[in-house]
Write a protein that holds these residues in place. Structure first.
Motif, short mmCIF file in Angstrom:
data_model
loop_
_atom_site.label_atom_id
_atom_site.label_comp_id
_atom_site.label_asym_id
_atom_site.label_seq_id
_atom_site.Cartn_x
_atom_site.Cartn_y
_atom_site.Cartn_z
N ARG A 77 -18.38 24.45 -19.28
CA ARG A 77 -17.14 23.69 -19.35
C ARG A 77 -16.08 24.21 -18.38
NH1 ARG A 77 -13.62 22.39 -24.87
NH2 ARG A 77 -11.96 21.18 -23.83
N HIS A 78 -15.97 25.54 -18.30
CA HIS A 78 -14.97 26.12 -17.40
C HIS A 78 -15.25 25.70 -15.95
CE1 HIS A 78 -12.14 29.07 -15.72
NE2 HIS A 78 -13.06 29.24 -14.78
N PHE A 79 -16.51 25.74 -15.56
CA PHE A 79 -16.85 25.36 -14.19
C PHE A 79 -16.54 23.88 -13.95
CE2 PHE A 79 -19.58 23.96 -10.76
CZ PHE A 79 -19.50 25.01 -9.84
N ASP A 80 -16.92 23.03 -14.90
CA ASP A 80 -16.70 21.60 -14.75
C ASP A 80 -15.22 21.24 -14.68
OD1 ASP A 80 -19.42 21.22 -14.79
OD2 ASP A 80 -19.51 20.67 -16.91
N GLU A 81 -14.39 22.03 -15.34
CA GLU A 81 -12.95 21.73 -15.38
C GLU A 81 -12.15 22.57 -14.38
OE1 GLU A 81 -11.73 22.34 -19.40
OE2 GLU A 81 -12.76 20.54 -20.16
N SER A 82 -12.83 23.29 -13.52
CA SER A 82 -12.12 24.15 -12.56
C SER A 82 -11.32 23.32 -11.56
CB SER A 82 -13.11 25.04 -11.81
OG SER A 82 -13.62 26.03 -12.66
N ASP A 83 -10.16 23.85 -11.22
CA ASP A 83 -9.29 23.21 -10.23
C ASP A 83 -9.49 23.82 -8.85
OD1 ASP A 83 -7.59 21.68 -12.26
OD2 ASP A 83 -7.31 23.75 -12.94
N ILE A 84 -9.98 25.05 -8.82
CA ILE A 84 -10.19 25.75 -7.55
C ILE A 84 -11.59 26.38 -7.55
CG2 ILE A 84 -9.39 27.60 -6.03
CD1 ILE A 84 -6.62 27.29 -7.31
N PHE A 85 -12.33 26.13 -6.50
CA PHE A 85 -13.65 26.75 -6.32
C PHE A 85 -13.59 27.64 -5.09
CE2 PHE A 85 -14.36 22.71 -8.46
CZ PHE A 85 -15.20 23.06 -9.51
N VAL A 86 -13.76 28.94 -5.31
CA VAL A 86 -13.75 29.90 -4.22
C VAL A 86 -15.20 30.21 -3.85
CG1 VAL A 86 -13.07 32.22 -3.48
CG2 VAL A 86 -11.58 30.90 -5.02
N ILE A 87 -15.58 29.90 -2.62
CA ILE A 87 -16.96 30.12 -2.18
C ILE A 87 -16.98 31.31 -1.24
CG2 ILE A 87 -18.94 29.10 -1.01
CD1 ILE A 87 -17.96 26.36 -1.87
N THR A 88 -17.77 32.32 -1.61
CA THR A 88 -17.80 33.55 -0.84
C THR A 88 -19.23 34.01 -0.63
OG1 THR A 88 -16.95 35.83 -0.77
CG2 THR A 88 -17.64 35.00 -2.92
N GLY A 89 -19.45 34.79 0.41
CA GLY A 89 -20.80 35.27 0.72
C GLY A 89 -20.80 36.04 2.02
N GLN A 90 -21.82 36.85 2.20
CA GLN A 90 -21.92 37.64 3.42
C GLN A 90 -22.23 36.74 4.63
OE1 GLN A 90 -21.26 40.95 3.69
NE2 GLN A 90 -20.67 40.83 1.53
N LYS A 91 -21.95 37.25 5.81
CA LYS A 91 -22.26 36.53 7.04
C LYS A 91 -23.76 36.24 7.10
CE LYS A 91 -21.72 36.79 12.07
NZ LYS A 91 -21.25 37.62 13.21
N GLY A 92 -24.11 35.00 7.40
CA GLY A 92 -25.51 34.61 7.47
C GLY A 92 -26.08 34.14 6.15
N SER A 93 -25.24 34.06 5.12
CA SER A 93 -25.72 33.65 3.80
C SER A 93 -25.74 32.13 3.62
CB SER A 93 -24.86 34.27 2.70
OG SER A 93 -23.54 33.72 2.71
N GLY A 94 -25.29 31.40 4.63
CA GLY A 94 -25.23 29.94 4.51
C GLY A 94 -24.02 29.47 3.75
N LYS A 95 -22.97 30.28 3.73
CA LYS A 95 -21.77 29.99 2.95
C LYS A 95 -21.08 28.70 3.37
CE LYS A 95 -18.41 32.78 3.78
NZ LYS A 95 -17.47 31.94 4.57
N SER A 96 -20.80 28.56 4.65
CA SER A 96 -20.08 27.37 5.12
C SER A 96 -20.92 26.10 4.97
CB SER A 96 -19.67 27.56 6.59
OG SER A 96 -18.75 28.63 6.71
N THR A 97 -22.22 26.22 5.21
CA THR A 97 -23.11 25.08 5.01
C THR A 97 -23.13 24.67 3.55
OG1 THR A 97 -24.53 25.74 6.86
CG2 THR A 97 -25.48 24.24 5.24
N PHE A 98 -23.24 25.66 2.66
CA PHE A 98 -23.23 25.35 1.23
C PHE A 98 -21.90 24.74 0.81
CE2 PHE A 98 -22.06 26.43 -3.11
CZ PHE A 98 -23.08 25.78 -3.80
N SER A 99 -20.80 25.23 1.37
CA SER A 99 -19.48 24.70 1.03
C SER A 99 -19.41 23.20 1.29
CB SER A 99 -18.40 25.43 1.83
OG SER A 99 -17.12 24.93 1.52
N ASN A 100 -19.94 22.78 2.44
CA ASN A 100 -19.96 21.35 2.77
C ASN A 100 -20.87 20.57 1.83
OD1 ASN A 100 -18.19 21.68 4.95
ND2 ASN A 100 -19.87 22.16 6.35
#
Length: 289
Positions: free
Chosen positions: A103-126
């Motif tokens: 429920r907390h995830f479904d109702e979140s207002d802000i999603f912070v996406i983080t990860g090491q370089k090369g982890s596919g972070k920006s691709t996953f964000s999109n």
């Protein structure tokens, strides 16, 4: 043979190949070798006792160990034994690994996406934005980087929250693609909470498949797993291993997403208990039965 290589390495250690000037280094290396030796001895004992006519004698824990689960993982479950039905044990492990409905995830207002370089972070964000837009058409998903802190915090302050029922405007959610430094993430969380104390925040960690059990135990250890969610990425290049599942269960880190392929509109989906359960049962059937 691996055993002969191991024996040679042990012999080298005993012969003083490791620096004598560092007792701590020698002790650490020796302890590591002893630990590996015990693990290999345990697996060798299972294999030595195995024969085609006695395959049915393997207990459930034996089978879980042979496909890659570590003893520390299995020991987290007080009700698992060699007599436990395989299906029951596998489902417990799958439930422990998969985050499931939150429920907390479904109702979140802000999603912070983080990860090491090369982890596919920006691709996953999109991909994440595309996936959420398909699921929830009543929410505007806005993408930000933490590099422009002033612009980001201004958006956070003016955010139309999920709990604000009296606001006629369309609900908004912010997706923040962060930098890779842990200290930067901690500072960012403080700034976000100050800017909008009522906003619900979820943190998604991107993690490329292909890491070892030992590496995950080091890199993925966080103080409080609550409201932290994990996305395994790059599944188009490697398969998720049992060792990775084992490490995440030990750390109490819950997997929320799987992601593969570079296409923004495809390749990201929520992890499911049934999917992991079927995968583990297949591994047991292929490697033992």
């Amino acid at each position: 043979k691996f055993s002969s290589v191991l024996n040679r390495k042990v012999g080298e250690a005993e012969a003083g190949q490791y620096p004598k000037s560092s007792d701590e280094l020698y002790s650490a290396v020796t302890n590591k070798i002893e630990k590996i030796s015990k693990e290999i001895s345990g697996l060798k004992l299972l294999i030595d006792n195995y024969s085609e006519s006695e395959a049915a004698e393997f207990g459930t824990i034996d089978k879980l160990r042979l496909i890659g689960f570590m003893p520390a993982t299995i020991n987290k479950f007080n009700d698992l034994s060699n007599e436990t039905e395989v299906g029951v044990a596998v489902r417990k492990l799958a439930i422990a690994f998969v985050n499931g409905k939150c429920r907390h995830f479904d109702e979140s207002d802000i999603f912070v996406i983080t990860g090491q370089k090369g982890s596919g972070k920006s691709t996953f964000s999109n991909k994440f934005i595309s996936l959420q837009q398909d699921i929830n058409t009543e929410t505007d998903y806005l993408s930000f980087s933490d590099q422009d802190k002033r612009k980001l915090l201004t958006a956070v302050k003016s955010l139309n929250l999920a709990q604000d029922k009296h606001n006629a405007s369309k609900r908004q959610a912010l997706i923040i693609d962060t930098s890779n430094q842990e200290n930067d993430l901690n500072l960012l969380m403080i700034d976000l909470c100050k800017a909008n104390p009522e906003a619900k925040i979820s943190i998604i960690h991107t993690l490329p498949v292909g890491s070892s059990y030992e590496r995950l135990k080091i890199d993925c250890k966080i103080k409080s797993p609550e409201r932290h969610y994990w996305a395994f990425t790059k599944l188009d290049t490697y398969d998720l291993s049992v060792a990775e599942i084992s490490a995440m269960i030990e750390l109490d880190n819950k997997c929320m997403f799987f992601s593969g392929m570079d296409k923004v509109k495809d390749g990201a989906y929520y992890s499911k208990v049934d999917q992991i359960e079927a995968y583990l049962l297949k591994k047991i059937k292929e490697e033992i039965s």
